[in-house]
Write an enzyme that holds these catalytic residues in place. Structure first.
Site, mmCIF file in Angstrom:
data_model
loop_
_atom_site.group_PDB
_atom_site.id
_atom_site.type_symbol
_atom_site.label_atom_id
_atom_site.label_comp_id
_atom_site.label_asym_id
_atom_site.label_seq_id
_atom_site.Cartn_x
_atom_site.Cartn_y
_atom_site.Cartn_z
ATOM 1 C CB CYS A 58 -0.895 -0.013 1.245
ATOM 2 S SG CYS A 58 -1.931 1.444 1.464
ATOM 3 C CB CYS B 129 -3.083 3.427 -5.615
ATOM 4 S SG CYS B 129 -4.279 2.602 -4.543
#
Length: 262
Positions: free
Chosen positions: A77, A189
């Protein structure tokens, strides 16, 4: 039973389900390893949370991994990495903790007069970690920060198969730049990797679309190899956990893990 470091699992976590794309790459790179994936869907999306909130949840997830005796942790992440990777490394110095950041270096290193779009969460794009990375390349290149939060929501809500919604959302974000010269798009992302092929179709072959998953997997493999902790003589395993009590998230995680990302 006490496991050797070779036998121990690799912990992988994300704010939700985007990190499954990283887990897929890790499995491809190191098929014999044991993986424990933790999705924090009960508190997703991280990209709209404060640094303090994100850090709190990341420490809770780390304790979960410590209890399971992992040999390394991958923060799958970009937002969580930006928020607290240094804090986590200080708190757990004995454990390799591999973070992720937008793969800007991959497309900007040695380049001049290139226009690069970085798609990421609001949090990642505003944090000092990305600001410092961007500063290394923005003098000689044009770097456009493009927050795309709706793309996270589509993955988390299991709407990736809704082609109309996906196409409309991608065009909403990308169309304003399609009449300009763009050389590369960085998917900052892990959720966005699920859109990679569709993005390529929209922007055309002349624009390079990159993510950091493959580089992250190679880095993890090198760390384990250097430490002599690879698990080479066993069948690979995957355990999936989620902070939400909704069984939907575990089912969707399994579905995304099997999906062909190309």
């Amino acid at each position: 039973m006490i496991l050797s470091n070779n036998e121990k699992a690799i912990g992988v976590f994300d704010s939700g389900l985007g990190g499954i794309s990283v887990l897929r790459q890790l499995k491809h790179q190191m098929p014999n390893e044991h993986y424990i994936y933790y999705g924090d869907s009960a508190f997703a999306p991280y990209g709209e949370k404060s640094k303090e909130e994100i850090t709190k949840h990341c420490f809770e997830i780390m304790e979960f991994f410590i209890q399971h005796g992992v040999k390394a942790v991958v923060i799958a992440c970009n937002t969580a990495t930006s928020a607290c990777v240094n804090d986590l490394r200080k708190a757990y110095p004995e454990l390799p903790i591999i973070g992720m950041e937008p793969a800007l270096k991959v497309v900007a290193d040695g380049k001049k007069d290139h226009t690069i779009i970085v798609m990421a969460t609001h949090f990642t794009l505003k944090e000092k970690k990305f600001h410092d990375l961007m500063a290394r390349y923005s003098n000689e290149n044009t770097i456009i920060k493009l927050p795309t939060p709706k793309l996270v929501e589509i993955v988390e809500q299991n709407k990736l198969q809704d082609d109309v919604l996906v196409d409309e959302t991608l065009h909403e974000y990308l169309d304003p730049y399609m009449n300009k010269t763009v050389h590369s798009i960085v998917l900052g992302c892990t959720h966005f990797v699920f859109y990679k092929e569709k993005i390529k179709q929209i922007v055309g072959e002349q624009i390079l679309v990159v993510d950091g998953n493959e580089g992250t997997a190679r880095h993890v493999e090198k760390i384990l190899k250097d430490k002599g902790e690879q698990r080479d003589d066993m069948d690979g395993e995957v355990e999936i956990y989620n902070s939400s009590n909704e069984p939907y998230y575990l089912e969707l995680s399994e579905k995304l893990l099997e999906q062909d990302l190309k």
